[in-house]
Write a protein that holds these residues in place. Sequence first.
Motif, short mmCIF file in Angstrom:
data_model
loop_
_atom_site.label_atom_id
_atom_site.label_comp_id
_atom_site.label_asym_id
_atom_site.label_seq_id
_atom_site.Cartn_x
_atom_site.Cartn_y
_atom_site.Cartn_z
N ILE A 1 34.82 43.27 41.57
CA ILE A 1 35.68 42.89 42.69
C ILE A 1 36.43 44.13 43.13
O ILE A 1 37.12 44.77 42.34
CB ILE A 1 36.68 41.79 42.27
N ASN B 1 37.78 37.41 49.37
CA ASN B 1 36.89 36.27 49.08
C ASN B 1 36.65 36.01 47.59
O ASN B 1 35.83 35.17 47.24
CB ASN B 1 35.54 36.46 49.79
N PHE B 2 37.38 36.70 46.69
CA PHE B 2 37.03 36.54 45.27
C PHE B 2 37.36 35.15 44.72
O PHE B 2 36.92 34.79 43.64
CB PHE B 2 37.64 37.64 44.40
N ASN C 1 30.63 30.41 40.94
CA ASN C 1 29.68 31.32 40.31
C ASN C 1 29.64 31.09 38.79
O ASN C 1 30.54 31.54 38.07
CB ASN C 1 30.04 32.77 40.61
N CYS D 1 29.32 40.20 43.42
CA CYS D 1 30.28 41.19 43.93
C CYS D 1 31.15 40.55 45.01
O CYS D 1 30.66 39.84 45.89
CB CYS D 1 29.56 42.40 44.49
N TYR D 2 32.46 40.83 44.93
CA TYR D 2 33.42 40.21 45.84
C TYR D 2 34.44 41.25 46.28
O TYR D 2 34.59 42.30 45.66
CB TYR D 2 34.16 39.06 45.13
N ASN D 3 35.16 40.91 47.36
CA ASN D 3 36.30 41.74 47.76
C ASN D 3 37.58 40.95 47.52
O ASN D 3 37.55 39.81 47.03
CB ASN D 3 36.17 42.19 49.22
N GLN E 1 35.98 32.70 45.57
CA GLN E 1 34.69 32.02 45.51
C GLN E 1 34.00 32.16 44.16
O GLN E 1 32.96 31.54 43.94
CB GLN E 1 33.78 32.58 46.62
#
Length: 365
Positions: free
Chosen positions: A67, A93-94, A100, A88-90, A96
Amino acid sequence: MNSRRRFLQKMAITAAGLPLLRFQSLAGNFRRDEPVLRVAMMGLGGYANRVADAMKACTKAKIVGAISGTPTKLSDWQQRFGIPVKNCYNYENFDQIKHNPDIDVVYITTPNALHHSQVLRVAAAGKHVICEKPMALNAKEGQEMVDACRKAGVQLLVGYRMHFEPKTLAITEMRKRNEFGKIMFFQGQCGFRIGDPTQWRLNKELAGGGSIMDIGIYAINGARYMVGEEPVWITAQEIKTDPVKFKPGVDETIQFQMGFPSGAIASCLSTYNMNYLDRFYLNGEKGFAELQPSTGYGPIKGRTNQGELTQPHVTHQTVQMEEMADILLRGKKPAIPVDGAEGVRDLKIIDAIYAAVRSGKREML
């Protein structure tokens, strides 16, 4: 023909026995019959890279996600650690990650001021959290993080790597066996000359303070686990020689003292303006223990009145993540706590140190 038949029979017998064996995956060090802690790193700076590289030697934990607010860092980590794009996230939006199933825990290594909100969001997503120290900017924030994780039914751990360091543990075990006798005194010296004046550690809004919020927490935490008690009072004095580099609210050097219920006292120094300060000293009526260096990345060196400590050095972050995998997946209880409540205890002391600097008086805990 008979030889071929005997060969096939032998292979069949061998294959039948394979499920009973413990063996290594072709992809790495991981045993297929043991659960592996699947870690997503948040904040892909220098320390995150150190943790991720150390985890290459882990058998119980592995990097599976990342992230970051920097796309190039995410691309680099995908290549270096084999992380799939879907993991992979920023920072926008992590949340979300709750959808997962590949991720068990998020390890947060961002600047101090971001820990509180990020831990709350990870907890709301239903994932365990490992947060670097200090866990928050103050004890109020820290307790809110503990409460949020408890409400979400997830565990919150703090990155206290020294709680798993063999020489440190050897001394605390000796103290528990009363080999030093009644503990009288602890000294913790932690410091270095900090460089780039524009870095986040010298930004009050991001760091929450100065040296105490970075290097000084080692002396605070170390005094507690070396003495084996919680302090009941604090006094503290601040020295600032460079008010340009160390702006208001960013401490350069703080000396602080702590008193414990047994009568033991601690005298500690935290500084961003002196090198070669990395020493713990514990004094008891029957003996002593010294670590120098005491909290660096190693190897740690130590001795007691009984002689030199000879426990082998293993990369701290490797040991930490192996142990944290056991805590999160198998319910192991560490010799020295690393949970959120432990982090709050340190934050209460930090709050008292800053209050004592302001008041010039003894602050009770």
